[in-house]
Design a protein around this motif. Structure first.
Motif, PDB file in Angstrom:
ATOM      1  N   GLN A  16      52.221  51.370  57.427  1.00  0.00           N
ATOM      2  CA  GLN A  16      51.156  51.336  56.431  1.00  0.00           C
ATOM      3  C   GLN A  16      51.415  50.269  55.368  1.00  0.00           C
TER       4      GLN A  16
ATOM      5  N   GLU B  27      45.101  58.803  56.338  1.00  0.00           N
ATOM      6  CA  GLU B  27      46.350  59.559  56.319  1.00  0.00           C
ATOM      7  C   GLU B  27      46.234  60.609  57.417  1.00  0.00           C
TER       8      GLU B  27
ATOM      9  N   ARG C 122      42.102  57.056  53.322  1.00  0.00           N
ATOM     10  CA  ARG C 122      43.090  56.594  52.348  1.00  0.00           C
ATOM     11  C   ARG C 122      42.450  55.917  51.149  1.00  0.00           C
TER      12      ARG C 122
END
Length: 235
Positions: A68, A197, A233
């Motif tokens: 990420q 996520e 996210r």
């Protein structure tokens, strides 16, 4: 080969061959079979690879965070990624390569010997059919450091091709879709980890996941399908 223009689609080339555009001509059944093989081999295998990649990232949240961070450092909060962005994602690529090492899409392949030879004291005649076990080769401790551990970093310094890494086969029969598979799965994985996520449902912990393997029509798949919950996210 057919004399297709640069940029022709695969089906265009097949139809051109069927119509006799070139030295080779094929019938309608061959066109259908070739196209079905390409679709089948290029979708189920990529989906399986992504399922195993997400499995490993859920099992290793520290590696998920690294992926990420890499993608966000390149893309920021942009919704769309460019080809130039993907080219910079070395860690994403390493994660996919390590996934293919531990979970090769095709764990076994069949080869026919063209001449007789001796292997570890066994006389192998010409014309014999041999199974090559990529799954075992990829976990051989003589070729790999900590072979049972998921370590994408090993592919940041070495491609692995010279230490027993054959997720797409080898030689003249190496999978022709190798570049396509890397390109598509890199893009999907980068978007999945950047935009969402991920967590297991119902409070399940990574250690509770059933990661048993099964071979279905020559491809290595999860015995129990992966189920995850996604949360955006970015607003």
């Amino acid at each position: 080969m057919g004399k297709g223009k640069s940029g022709d689609y695969f089906i265009d080339v097949l139809i051109g061959l069927h119509k006799g555009n070139g030295e080779l001509s094929i019938d309608r059944e061959t066109v259908k079979a070739a196209f079905q093989d390409a679709i089948g081999a290029g979708t189920g295998t990529s989906a399986g690879l992504l399922s195993w990649a997400m499995t490993e990232l859920i099992k290793h949240p520290d590696i998920m965070k690294k992926v990420q961070d890499e993608v966000q450092g390149i893309v920021g909060e942009r919704q769309c990624m460019t080809d130039e962005d993907y080219e910079k994602m070395d860690y994403v690529r390493a994660v996919l390569k390590e996934t293919l090492r531990l979970h090769p899409t095709v764990p076994l392949t069949l080869r026919e010997t063209t001449e007789s030879f001796t292997l570890r004291g066994y006389e192998i005649p010409a014309g014999a059919f041999l199974w090559v076990n990529f799954w075992a080769i990829h976990r051989d401790p003589t070729n790999w450091d900590e072979p049972e551990n998921f370590k994408p970093e090993r592919f940041l310094t070495s491609s692995g091709e010279y230490q027993g890494y054959f997720p797409f086969g080898f030689g003249r029969r190496i999978c022709p879709g190798m570049s396509f598979a890397y390109a598509t799965t890199e893009r999907v994985l980068a978007n999945l980890v950047h935009k969402f996520e991920w967590q297991l449902p119902n409070g399940m912990k990574p250690k509770d996941m059933d990661v048993s393997e099964k071979v279905d029509t020559m491809t290595l798949e999860r015995k129990v399908p992966l189920m995850l919950m996604a949360k955006k996210r970015f607003a």
